[in-house]
Design a protein around this motif. Sequence first.
Motif, mmCIF file in Angstrom:
data_model
loop_
_atom_site.group_PDB
_atom_site.id
_atom_site.type_symbol
_atom_site.label_atom_id
_atom_site.label_comp_id
_atom_site.label_asym_id
_atom_site.label_seq_id
_atom_site.Cartn_x
_atom_site.Cartn_y
_atom_site.Cartn_z
ATOM 1 N N CYS A 31 0.872 -0.944 0.031
ATOM 2 C CA CYS A 31 0.111 0.003 0.115
ATOM 3 C C CYS A 31 0.883 1.390 -0.008
ATOM 4 O O CYS A 31 1.971 1.119 -0.251
ATOM 5 C CB CYS A 31 -0.849 0.062 0.977
ATOM 6 N N GLU A 32 0.307 2.475 0.009
ATOM 7 C CA GLU A 32 1.045 3.622 -0.146
ATOM 8 C C GLU A 32 2.111 3.589 0.786
ATOM 9 O O GLU A 32 3.376 4.382 0.681
ATOM 10 C CB GLU A 32 0.094 4.756 -0.346
ATOM 11 N N SER A 33 1.780 3.294 2.050
ATOM 12 C CA SER A 33 2.929 3.779 3.072
ATOM 13 C C SER A 33 3.850 2.580 3.210
ATOM 14 O O SER A 33 4.648 2.550 4.249
ATOM 15 C CB SER A 33 1.984 3.602 4.549
ATOM 16 N N SER A 34 3.836 1.498 2.399
ATOM 17 C CA SER A 34 4.913 0.334 2.585
ATOM 18 C C SER A 34 6.170 0.743 2.415
ATOM 19 O O SER A 34 6.745 1.587 1.645
ATOM 20 C CB SER A 34 4.349 -0.507 1.682
ATOM 21 N N GLU A 35 7.049 0.286 3.268
ATOM 22 C CA GLU A 35 8.528 0.334 3.217
ATOM 23 C C GLU A 35 9.364 -0.960 3.450
ATOM 24 O O GLU A 35 8.588 -1.902 3.456
ATOM 25 C CB GLU A 35 8.913 1.469 4.206
#
Length: 210
Positions: A31-35
């Motif tokens: 998702c957008e916040s994945s790191e």
Amino acid sequence: MSHDIAYPVFRTPHPELALRTARRLMEFGRCESSEVAAYAELFSVAEVRRAAEALPEGWFRGASRRGEFEGIPFEEQPAFVFGVPAGDLPAGEAAFEGRLPVEWGTSDLPIGSVEDAFTAAIGPNAGAINWHSLCWPDAPEAGFHGDSKHAEVTLLFNTRSRALHEPADDHTLLVHVRSAVFDGVQTREPYAHWLAAQVGLTVIGPGQED
């Protein structure tokens, strides 16, 4: 306070195949916040030097003994045992005496920024790539709500243990889910099976808690 449990879902002696498979699972929950983060234990000065060239964005930390610097002012302690960038590694081999294995690590990076270089550079060393802040979806047919707090994928290199304590000649992929034990039963394990199945994988062993 909740915590996670990680189940092995794939194992292979081929690091590139391991990475491709891990990415398949990671992309299912991305998702957008994945790191992404990565970590390695380097057991020789030559491996440290090689990692410094291949993975310059990370930090290196030499080993130290418990109580080794007791009573010594902080400013007089070697920076190497607290962590230095590749450019500040000691030049002479004598500085590595008693400092092996050297830990290398980096964290909170954009996905796709370090994985290929790390896989190419890990060699015989123990290490891990961890994709975190993923978003596992709902599985209504299996009776599970989605999760993001404990949604992670970890690829272990040359070990089968999250703690990197068990050397192995292969690489193991783990899927993380929230741990929930009732009456001695890990009730979220079926969710791990469901997640693995969505990308053609299957749970192949017991869960590992951190």
